[in-house]
Design an enzyme around this catalytic site. Sequence first.
Site, PDB file in Angstrom:
ATOM      1  N   SER A   8       9.049  -1.990  -7.755  1.00  0.00           N
ATOM      2  CA  SER A   8       8.283  -3.203  -7.471  1.00  0.00           C
ATOM      3  C   SER A   8       9.048  -4.442  -7.897  1.00  0.00           C
ATOM      4  O   SER A   8       9.756  -4.424  -8.899  1.00  0.00           O
ATOM      5  CB  SER A   8       6.960  -3.170  -8.245  1.00  0.00           C
ATOM      6  OG  SER A   8       6.089  -2.238  -7.682  1.00  0.00           O
ATOM      7  N   GLU A  25     -10.850 -10.608  17.758  1.00  0.00           N
ATOM      8  CA  GLU A  25     -11.320 -10.531  16.384  1.00  0.00           C
ATOM      9  C   GLU A  25     -10.578 -11.566  15.537  1.00  0.00           C
ATOM     10  O   GLU A  25      -9.481 -11.990  15.889  1.00  0.00           O
ATOM     11  CB  GLU A  25     -11.064  -9.126  15.835  1.00  0.00           C
ATOM     12  CG  GLU A  25     -11.860  -8.064  16.541  1.00  0.00           C
ATOM     13  CD  GLU A  25     -13.337  -8.188  16.226  1.00  0.00           C
ATOM     14  OE1 GLU A  25     -13.818  -7.510  15.327  1.00  0.00           O
ATOM     15  OE2 GLU A  25     -14.019  -9.001  16.892  1.00  0.00           O
ATOM     16  N   HIS A  85       9.694   3.180  -4.039  1.00  0.00           N
ATOM     17  CA  HIS A  85      10.084   3.892  -5.252  1.00  0.00           C
ATOM     18  C   HIS A  85      11.594   3.962  -5.420  1.00  0.00           C
ATOM     19  O   HIS A  85      12.083   4.346  -6.470  1.00  0.00           O
ATOM     20  CB  HIS A  85       9.430   5.278  -5.276  1.00  0.00           C
ATOM     21  CG  HIS A  85       7.990   5.212  -5.666  1.00  0.00           C
ATOM     22  ND1 HIS A  85       7.387   6.086  -6.536  1.00  0.00           N
ATOM     23  CD2 HIS A  85       7.029   4.316  -5.336  1.00  0.00           C
ATOM     24  CE1 HIS A  85       6.122   5.750  -6.705  1.00  0.00           C
ATOM     25  NE2 HIS A  85       5.881   4.690  -5.973  1.00  0.00           N
ATOM     26  N   LYS A 138      -5.466  -0.415 -13.778  1.00  0.00           N
ATOM     27  CA  LYS A 138      -5.601  -1.761 -13.221  1.00  0.00           C
ATOM     28  C   LYS A 138      -5.992  -1.711 -11.744  1.00  0.00           C
ATOM     29  O   LYS A 138      -6.836  -2.485 -11.284  1.00  0.00           O
ATOM     30  CB  LYS A 138      -4.273  -2.499 -13.389  1.00  0.00           C
ATOM     31  CG  LYS A 138      -4.375  -3.984 -13.182  1.00  0.00           C
ATOM     32  CD  LYS A 138      -3.104  -4.687 -13.625  1.00  0.00           C
ATOM     33  CE  LYS A 138      -3.240  -6.186 -13.405  1.00  0.00           C
ATOM     34  NZ  LYS A 138      -2.116  -6.937 -13.940  1.00  0.00           N
ATOM     35  N   ASP A 139      -5.384  -0.769 -11.003  1.00  0.00           N
ATOM     36  CA  ASP A 139      -5.700  -0.641  -9.572  1.00  0.00           C
ATOM     37  C   ASP A 139      -7.144  -0.202  -9.356  1.00  0.00           C
ATOM     38  O   ASP A 139      -7.808  -0.654  -8.419  1.00  0.00           O
ATOM     39  CB  ASP A 139      -4.750   0.360  -8.903  1.00  0.00           C
ATOM     40  CG  ASP A 139      -3.422  -0.287  -8.533  1.00  0.00           C
ATOM     41  OD1 ASP A 139      -3.355  -1.525  -8.527  1.00  0.00           O
ATOM     42  OD2 ASP A 139      -2.468   0.454  -8.255  1.00  0.00           O
TER      43      ASP A 139
END
Lengths: 421, 213
Positions: free
Chosen positions: A212, A279, A208, A235-236
């Site tokens: 972005s 894994e 922040h 959107k998320d």
Amino acid sequence: MSGPIINWIDKRFPLTSFVKHELTDYPTPRNLSYWWNFGFLAGIVLVLQVATGIFLAMHYKADATLAFDSIQHIMREVNYGWLLRYMHAVGASAFFFVIFVHMARTLYYGSFRAPRELLWWTGQGLLLMLMATAFMGYLLPWGQMSFWGATVITNLFKVTPFIGDDIVIWLRGDYSVGDDTLTRFFSLHYLFPFLIIGAVIVHLVALHTVKSSNPSGIDLKAKDNIPFHPYFTAKDLYGLGIFLIVYSVFVFFIPNSLIEPANNVPANPMVTPSHIVPEWYFLPFYAILRSVPNMFGGVVAMALSVMMFAFMPFLDRSRIPGGARYRPIYRLQFYLFLIDMLVLGYVGYVPPTNHNIVIVGQVATFCYFASFFVVPFVSKMEENWLIKRGLPEGIMELMEREKRDLEARKEEQGRRKGDRI
Amino acid sequence: MKKLLKIMLLGCLSMSVHAEEAKLEKIQVPKDKPSIARGAEDWINNCLTCHTMKYVKYRDLLSLGIDKAKVDGWRGEASLDTPLTAQMPDAVAMATFAKLPPDLSLMAQARDGGPNYVYSYLIGYYVKPDGSVGNHIFAETKMPDPLGISSAANAAERADKQKTARSIVTFLTWAADPHAGERDTLGKYVIVYLVVLSALLYAVKKQIWSRLK
């Protein structure tokens, strides 16, 4: 937001201004693609893992004689215990999948570049903590692969100069992996997620501050930014729906596809499984470990392979923004690196009995590191080539401006130095 | 670039690294309760002498719809909450095989190949040229041919024993993951719910983003 209660709170706590600053007024580039959903998804998976983990811990027994049985107790007798456990086990894989995509996006679009270096490095720290958490969690079912995986990996610390053997004993709490190892891994496996939550907050504060990045790589003008809420919350959430569908297919229909069959056999220090594999999310790094003939070299190479990403802000010397989008050579490097990762993953999965596989692993390991080391030279050459070929107007302008800024700053520094003398 | 990719991909594909191992028979494992109940009966008749299933209790057999009288007959004096425990004492097993027969609760998930492995193993017994009995899948096994498939006289007898093996594997698969049926059913509802939810969320996203110029 208004109303007497909110007003009362706002006088005592910056609630409205916080929500405004971080959500409803938080400027987000409008051109973010769905590749930018994965940070949010990682946060959700973290919450899912903590929530299911807390409930699993209510039924799990961290004791070498009881651990395996308690997992079966969860799977058979606890109400929806099977759901909790499969969500948690699949969730670990989902976490790595989401984080790998998140990282791949950062690399592809060059989001790690100035001014986002600290954001990238906090992410690197989060990756390391995630790996440690997953590794310790894998011991808890106390199956054969749990036991032998922990044995192999803790044994790697033997290569520490002078105090190697002591470190291994200190980590295990015993001469070999046993009850003491299990209890401490359980304790730390419960602790680490909360450290991760703390680090996630640091990661978000950094985000922040610098905001972005976006697919164009150019800092957008104010009119191209839109508030995070409601646009990106919507959107998320849609992205989350799609993610949950894939996640649920694994949880409900193929939950055992990611669990090694050998881990359904209780840990037995007297019997080594024919083939010890980690894994899937550790396979490329495991392949690098095995590809170096010398154990010390292998451990260093493996540690370095995870840490290489942190150097990217220094290695990438191209001034062209937008990462792979405007840089064909960088794009090619990116895809070759992905293929190399897949080859390494495959090499890590198969037993090293075949001579060809060992060679393939060594070549892929070399390519892995080489793809980082060539970046400084290739990125500069590519930049010169692209400038000669001609770049879009706006990008050249931006680069010129950045260059001027840099020179101005250098001049300023020089003047200050002069003052001091 | 494409050429390079192709070459690399081909390189990956052409690597033959798998050690030669016996081919596993692939079977379809039924999931309906009657088949599992029949499997339980076959398992008890053929395996319980030596093998324990410590995570499965006699009470669990009732939930498969097996007759209470039958379960009572199997458990004898033991309570309903006793796990299915081998009839052979451990000391005898040690004396006979020099090791304890493994617990079978999770056997259907504890080997690469899962149920296919167990089935192929059970029918994998054969008579060697020297007259002794071997196993194609697990050569070092200490278990004597439990179904007698190596001495089957004809195809019909062999088919019959294969049917028993299949039935036993059906029970073992259930025992390894008894909530699988419930998981399947619940999973379908969850997926339908999530698909509808995602469609709605997509509509919401579309609607909100349409406000932008």
